[in-house]
Design an enzyme around this catalytic site. Structure first.
Site, PDB file in Angstrom:
ATOM      1  N   SER A 134       0.862  -1.177   0.000  1.00 43.47           N
ATOM      2  CA  SER A 134       0.000   0.000   0.000  1.00 43.47           C
ATOM      3  C   SER A 134       0.895   1.222   0.000  1.00 43.47           C
ATOM      4  O   SER A 134       2.065   1.135   0.397  1.00 43.47           O
ATOM      5  CB  SER A 134      -0.853  -0.017   1.273  1.00 43.47           C
ATOM      6  OG  SER A 134      -1.340   1.268   1.581  1.00 43.47           O
ATOM      7  N   TYR A 147      -2.262   0.450  10.632  1.00 40.65           N
ATOM      8  CA  TYR A 147      -2.279  -0.095   9.272  1.00 40.65           C
ATOM      9  C   TYR A 147      -0.936   0.152   8.586  1.00 40.65           C
ATOM     10  O   TYR A 147      -0.345  -0.760   7.989  1.00 40.65           O
ATOM     11  CB  TYR A 147      -3.414   0.549   8.472  1.00 40.65           C
ATOM     12  CG  TYR A 147      -3.518   0.059   7.046  1.00 40.65           C
ATOM     13  CD1 TYR A 147      -4.048  -1.190   6.759  1.00 40.65           C
ATOM     14  CD2 TYR A 147      -3.094   0.857   5.975  1.00 40.65           C
ATOM     15  CE1 TYR A 147      -4.158  -1.650   5.454  1.00 40.65           C
ATOM     16  CE2 TYR A 147      -3.196   0.412   4.665  1.00 40.65           C
ATOM     17  CZ  TYR A 147      -3.730  -0.832   4.406  1.00 40.65           C
ATOM     18  OH  TYR A 147      -3.831  -1.283   3.113  1.00 40.65           O
TER      19      TYR A 147
END
Length: 232
Positions: A134, A147
Site C-alpha cells: 500500500s 495499518y
C-alpha cells in the site's frame, strides 16, 4: 509463466485479489484460493470453477499451520499472492491493542506464516511471492498508524525474503497501489467520514495488470517494488 501454473491467492473474494484471480483463471491457470472459513471457501469455489480452496483464519496466524495440516496442499506453487488485508483507522490515542493485533496479524504475521509454509514448493518451482502492499507501506499519515505499521513491516518482510531466497530462484515483488476502488476503500471513506466516488481511484483491474506483468516477466528480470498511482 509458461504452461499450467499454480497460484495461491489470499483476498480473492474482492478488490485486487479478485481481479488477479479472475485474470489467472481466465487464462487457464490453477488457483488455490485462501478463505477464512468453509462458507467463504464455497463462495470462492463457485466464483472460480475448477479452483481449489484453502481454509484458515489470517487473524489467528498461530493456528494456520494446524489448519493446513488437515487439508491437502498443492504440490506445486508457482506464485503466492498476498492480497488479503484489513484496515482500522484511528489516532494513536484511541487505537487499542486489539486493533493493533488484528491488523498486524492479518496484514503482516499471516503473510509471513503463509510464506514459510509454501517456501519449499516455491523453491522447487522457482516461484514468485507477490505482496500487495500500500502507499501506507511507504508513508504513514495521521490516523493510519497501525495499518501503516503493518504495511511498513510487510515491506521489510518482502525485502528480507528477497535477499534470503534469491539464490533459490524465488522472485519477490512488492506492489504499492494508491487508493483503489475496492470494498476496503468504501470502508476507509466511511471511517474518514468522506463521500466515496470510485471514479477517483484506480480500478483493481489496473493493479492486477501490473501484478501479472511482474509474474510474467522472463526469468532474467525481477520487479522489486512497483508503485501504482491514480492516473487522473
Amino acid at each position: 509463466m509458461a504452461g499450467m501454473a499454480t497460484h495461491v491467492i489470499t483476498g480473492a473474494g474482492s478488490g485486487i485479489g479478485e481481479a488477479v484471480a479472475r485474470r489467472l483463471h481466465e487464462r487457464g491457470d490453477e488457483l488455490v484460493l485462501h478463505a477464512r472459513n468453509a462458507g467463504r471457501a464455497k463462495e470462492l469455489a463457485a466464483a472460480f470453477p475448477g479452483s481449489k480452496t484453502l481454509v484458515g483464519d489470517l487473524a489467528d496466524p498461530d493456528r494456520l499451520s494446524w489448519a493446513f495440516s488437515h487439508q491437502s496442499l498443492p504440490d506445486r506453487v508457482d506464485s503466492l499472492v498476498h492480497s488479503a488485508g484489513v484496515i482500522d483507522l484511528g489516532p494513536v490515542g484511541e487505537l487499542t491493542p486489539r486493533s493493533w493485533h488484528h491488523q498486524l496479524n492479518v496484514n503482516l504475521i499471516a503473510p509471513a506464516e503463509l510464506t514459510r509454509h509454501f517456501l519449499p514448493q516455491l523453491r522447487a518451482a522457482r516461484g514468485h511471492v507477490v505482496f500487495v502492499n500500500s502507499g501506507s507501506g511507504l508513508n504513514a499519515h495521521g490516523e493510519w498508524s497501525a495499518y501503516a505499521a503493518s504495511k511498513h513491516g510487510l515491506r521489510a518482510l518482502a525485502n528480507s525474503l528477497r535477499e534470503e531466497e534469491h539464490g533459490n530462484g524465488v522472485r519477490v515483488t512488492s506492489v504499492y497501489p494508491g487508493r483503489t476502488a475496492s470494498p476496503m476503500q468504501v470502508r476507509v471513506h466511511q471511517q474518514e467520514g468522506k463521500e466515496y466516488d470510485p471514479a477517483h481511484w484506480i480500478t483493481p483491474e489496473s493493479v492486477a495488470t501490473t501484478i501479472l506483468m511482474a509474474l510474467d516477466l522472463p526469468r532474467d528480470a525481477e520487479v522489486h517494488d512497483l508503485t501504482v498511482r491514480p492516473g487522473r
